[in-house]
Design a protein around this motif. Structure first.
Motif, PDB file in Angstrom:
ATOM      1  N   TYR A 111       0.953  -1.287   0.043  1.00  0.00           N
ATOM      2  CA  TYR A 111      -0.269  -0.054  -0.056  1.00  0.00           C
ATOM      3  C   TYR A 111       0.790   1.279   0.103  1.00  0.00           C
ATOM      4  O   TYR A 111       1.888   1.528   0.775  1.00  0.00           O
ATOM      5  CB  TYR A 111      -0.897   0.007   1.067  1.00  0.00           C
ATOM      6  CG  TYR A 111      -1.748  -1.502   1.379  1.00  0.00           C
ATOM      7  CD1 TYR A 111      -1.365  -2.250   2.314  1.00  0.00           C
ATOM      8  CD2 TYR A 111      -2.524  -1.681   0.375  1.00  0.00           C
ATOM      9  CE1 TYR A 111      -2.083  -3.170   2.626  1.00  0.00           C
ATOM     10  CE2 TYR A 111      -3.162  -3.040   0.381  1.00  0.00           C
ATOM     11  CZ  TYR A 111      -2.875  -3.723   1.579  1.00  0.00           C
ATOM     12  OH  TYR A 111      -3.494  -5.187   1.851  1.00  0.00           O
ATOM     13  N   PHE A 136       1.913   5.543  -0.540  1.00  0.00           N
ATOM     14  CA  PHE A 136       1.318   6.672  -0.477  1.00  0.00           C
ATOM     15  C   PHE A 136       2.531   7.616  -0.916  1.00  0.00           C
ATOM     16  O   PHE A 136       3.911   7.576  -0.856  1.00  0.00           O
ATOM     17  CB  PHE A 136       1.298   6.769   0.881  1.00  0.00           C
ATOM     18  CG  PHE A 136       0.420   6.062   1.711  1.00  0.00           C
ATOM     19  CD1 PHE A 136       0.325   4.657   2.023  1.00  0.00           C
ATOM     20  CD2 PHE A 136      -0.937   6.378   2.149  1.00  0.00           C
ATOM     21  CE1 PHE A 136      -0.458   4.038   2.665  1.00  0.00           C
ATOM     22  CE2 PHE A 136      -1.945   5.613   2.688  1.00  0.00           C
ATOM     23  CZ  PHE A 136      -1.614   4.459   3.055  1.00  0.00           C
ATOM     24  N   TYR A 167       3.133  11.902   0.202  1.00  0.00           N
ATOM     25  CA  TYR A 167       2.985  13.156   0.894  1.00  0.00           C
ATOM     26  C   TYR A 167       3.626  14.218   0.641  1.00  0.00           C
ATOM     27  O   TYR A 167       4.759  14.107   0.059  1.00  0.00           O
ATOM     28  CB  TYR A 167       3.318  12.850   2.577  1.00  0.00           C
ATOM     29  CG  TYR A 167       2.187  11.892   3.342  1.00  0.00           C
ATOM     30  CD1 TYR A 167       2.207  10.523   3.045  1.00  0.00           C
ATOM     31  CD2 TYR A 167       1.049  12.493   3.975  1.00  0.00           C
ATOM     32  CE1 TYR A 167       1.284   9.715   3.628  1.00  0.00           C
ATOM     33  CE2 TYR A 167       0.110  11.783   4.767  1.00  0.00           C
ATOM     34  CZ  TYR A 167       0.098  10.245   4.458  1.00  0.00           C
ATOM     35  OH  TYR A 167      -0.744   9.434   5.002  1.00  0.00           O
ATOM     36  N   PHE A 170      -1.258  14.793   2.644  1.00  0.00           N
ATOM     37  CA  PHE A 170      -1.445  13.459   1.842  1.00  0.00           C
ATOM     38  C   PHE A 170      -1.866  14.024   0.407  1.00  0.00           C
ATOM     39  O   PHE A 170      -2.616  14.993   0.184  1.00  0.00           O
ATOM     40  CB  PHE A 170      -2.708  12.940   2.599  1.00  0.00           C
ATOM     41  CG  PHE A 170      -3.331  11.653   1.626  1.00  0.00           C
ATOM     42  CD1 PHE A 170      -4.479  11.876   0.966  1.00  0.00           C
ATOM     43  CD2 PHE A 170      -2.707  10.571   1.518  1.00  0.00           C
ATOM     44  CE1 PHE A 170      -4.949  11.046   0.219  1.00  0.00           C
ATOM     45  CE2 PHE A 170      -3.391   9.746   0.601  1.00  0.00           C
ATOM     46  CZ  PHE A 170      -4.178   9.717  -0.035  1.00  0.00           C
ATOM     47  N   LYS A 207      -2.812   7.838  -2.870  1.00  0.00           N
ATOM     48  CA  LYS A 207      -2.464   6.559  -2.081  1.00  0.00           C
ATOM     49  C   LYS A 207      -2.708   5.439  -3.265  1.00  0.00           C
ATOM     50  O   LYS A 207      -3.853   5.623  -3.952  1.00  0.00           O
ATOM     51  CB  LYS A 207      -2.953   5.935  -0.785  1.00  0.00           C
ATOM     52  CG  LYS A 207      -4.547   6.034  -0.912  1.00  0.00           C
ATOM     53  CD  LYS A 207      -5.076   5.685   0.730  1.00  0.00           C
ATOM     54  CE  LYS A 207      -6.411   5.599   0.770  1.00  0.00           C
ATOM     55  NZ  LYS A 207      -6.757   5.577   2.092  1.00  0.00           N
ATOM     56  N   ILE A 241      -3.948   1.412  -3.367  1.00  0.00           N
ATOM     57  CA  ILE A 241      -4.183   0.420  -2.514  1.00  0.00           C
ATOM     58  C   ILE A 241      -4.362  -0.760  -3.367  1.00  0.00           C
ATOM     59  O   ILE A 241      -3.840  -1.936  -3.235  1.00  0.00           O
ATOM     60  CB  ILE A 241      -5.523   0.467  -1.541  1.00  0.00           C
ATOM     61  CG1 ILE A 241      -5.456   1.885  -0.654  1.00  0.00           C
ATOM     62  CG2 ILE A 241      -5.888  -0.675  -0.646  1.00  0.00           C
ATOM     63  CD1 ILE A 241      -4.347   1.692   0.258  1.00  0.00           C
ATOM     64  N   PHE A 251       7.557  13.020   0.048  1.00  0.00           N
ATOM     65  CA  PHE A 251       8.039  11.714   0.689  1.00  0.00           C
ATOM     66  C   PHE A 251       7.052  10.579   0.073  1.00  0.00           C
ATOM     67  O   PHE A 251       5.754  10.782   0.123  1.00  0.00           O
ATOM     68  CB  PHE A 251       7.382  11.847   2.403  1.00  0.00           C
ATOM     69  CG  PHE A 251       8.400  12.881   3.064  1.00  0.00           C
ATOM     70  CD1 PHE A 251       8.203  14.004   3.332  1.00  0.00           C
ATOM     71  CD2 PHE A 251       9.777  12.173   3.498  1.00  0.00           C
ATOM     72  CE1 PHE A 251       9.110  14.910   3.819  1.00  0.00           C
ATOM     73  CE2 PHE A 251      10.822  12.968   4.064  1.00  0.00           C
ATOM     74  CZ  PHE A 251      10.352  14.332   4.247  1.00  0.00           C
ATOM     75  N   MET A 286       3.158   0.841   3.308  1.00  0.00           N
ATOM     76  CA  MET A 286       2.435   0.201   4.488  1.00  0.00           C
ATOM     77  C   MET A 286       2.282  -1.139   3.946  1.00  0.00           C
ATOM     78  O   MET A 286       1.984  -1.678   2.898  1.00  0.00           O
ATOM     79  CB  MET A 286       1.143   0.759   4.598  1.00  0.00           C
ATOM     80  CG  MET A 286       0.473   0.435   5.602  1.00  0.00           C
ATOM     81  SD  MET A 286      -1.310   0.962   6.055  1.00  0.00           S
ATOM     82  CE  MET A 286      -0.823   2.486   6.702  1.00  0.00           C
ATOM     83  N   LEU A 340       3.514   2.612   8.729  1.00  0.00           N
ATOM     84  CA  LEU A 340       4.195   3.463   7.601  1.00  0.00           C
ATOM     85  C   LEU A 340       5.756   3.567   7.467  1.00  0.00           C
ATOM     86  O   LEU A 340       5.938   3.802   8.693  1.00  0.00           O
ATOM     87  CB  LEU A 340       3.581   4.923   7.375  1.00  0.00           C
ATOM     88  CG  LEU A 340       2.233   5.060   6.296  1.00  0.00           C
ATOM     89  CD1 LEU A 340       1.779   6.505   6.518  1.00  0.00           C
ATOM     90  CD2 LEU A 340       2.697   4.371   5.167  1.00  0.00           C
ATOM     91  N   PHE A 396       8.601   5.639   5.735  1.00  0.00           N
ATOM     92  CA  PHE A 396       8.985   6.535   4.644  1.00  0.00           C
ATOM     93  C   PHE A 396      10.075   6.591   3.987  1.00  0.00           C
ATOM     94  O   PHE A 396      11.309   6.192   4.693  1.00  0.00           O
ATOM     95  CB  PHE A 396       8.808   7.808   5.557  1.00  0.00           C
ATOM     96  CG  PHE A 396       7.549   8.430   5.984  1.00  0.00           C
ATOM     97  CD1 PHE A 396       6.790   7.831   7.266  1.00  0.00           C
ATOM     98  CD2 PHE A 396       6.812   9.070   5.055  1.00  0.00           C
ATOM     99  CE1 PHE A 396       5.501   8.278   7.520  1.00  0.00           C
ATOM    100  CE2 PHE A 396       5.226   9.555   5.542  1.00  0.00           C
ATOM    101  CZ  PHE A 396       4.815   9.114   6.707  1.00  0.00           C
ATOM    102  N   GLY A 397      10.029   7.033   2.883  1.00  0.00           N
ATOM    103  CA  GLY A 397      11.500   7.414   2.268  1.00  0.00           C
ATOM    104  C   GLY A 397      12.080   8.493   2.635  1.00  0.00           C
ATOM    105  O   GLY A 397      11.665   9.292   3.488  1.00  0.00           O
TER     106      GLY A 397
END
Lengths: 113, 112
Positions: free
Chosen positions: B32, B34, B36, B46, B49, B51, B90, B94, B100, B102-103
């Motif tokens: 999943y 995302f 941001y 946000f 995303k 899914i 970013f 998930m 989550l 993050f990079g």
């Protein structure tokens, strides 16, 4: 709109002080999170909570603790601040649905001297 | 363990040109994904995303992202960049545990 409020935008503390960072959300979210943000490292999870009085360690919990006495409030505590804890701290909340988005506060930039 | 890589610390693009911000991920099971965005002195907002379903996901402010399972990538794109798009972006992944990761972030600079 979800609002996540962090009580301080900027904080300067001395080494060894006990530091409290406060976060309040107004959407009755069950999940709350504390991240720290450092250049090049992205966001790293310190602690999270799925319910009142419940807490779980994230990826970098050392030197930190948390408190969640009420559903809307999640506090991050630095028991004895050190210079390597100088960072941007971000609080976030989300509802309990899986794969839901995080809503972030504006962050607290903490400097420990 | 899951991880995210954003291989570019900074991306520079001229206003009006298309932009791409790269992201690759590693996760066991279905990812999943995302994106941001963080504007100066603000928290993260946000954008979009993925899914399940269509590999092309549309999000806020005209951004879109393409999920590529074979390349384990989720690049962020916009057909025509604006100066106001300049920010820190970013990517995050998930897993089934709902945490989550993050990079490291990519700074986008759009020049007039």
């Amino acid at each position: 709109d979800v609002k996540v409020t962090q009580s301080s935008r900027y904080l300067v503390k001395r080494t060894g002080e006990k530091v409290f960072l406060e976060c309040v959300q107004d959407m009755d979210h069950e999940n709350m999170f504390w991240y720290r943000q450092d250049p090049g490292l992205g966001l790293r999870l310190i602690y999270f909570s799925y319910d009142v009085k419940m807490k779980e360690k994230g990826d970098i919990p050392e030197g930190y603790s948390v408190s969640r006495e009420k559903k809307e409030r999640f506090s991050l505590i630095l028991e004895s601040a050190s210079t390597n804890q100088t960072s941007m701290y971000l609080c976030a909340s989300s509802d309990p649905e899986g794969r839901s988005t995080l809503h972030f506060g504006n962050g607290t930039r903490l400097t420990v001297t | 363990a899951q991880s995210v890589a954003q291989p570019e610390d900074q991306v520079n693009v001229a206003e009006g040109n298309p932009l791409t911000v790269k992201c690759t991920y590693s996760v066991s099971g279905n990812p999943y994904l995302f994106w941001y965005v963080q504007y100066p002195n603000r928290g993260l907002q946000f954008l979009l995303k993925y899914i399940t379903g269509d590999n092309l996901v549309k999000g806020s402010y005209g951004f879109e992202a393409e999920f590529n399972k074979s390349q384990t990538s989720f690049h962020l794109k916009k057909p025509s960049a604006l100066v106001s798009d300049s920010a820190l972006y970013f990517c995050a992944v998930m897993s089934a545990g709902n945490m989550l990761t993050f990079g490291g972030g990519t700074r986008l600079m759009v020049k007039p």
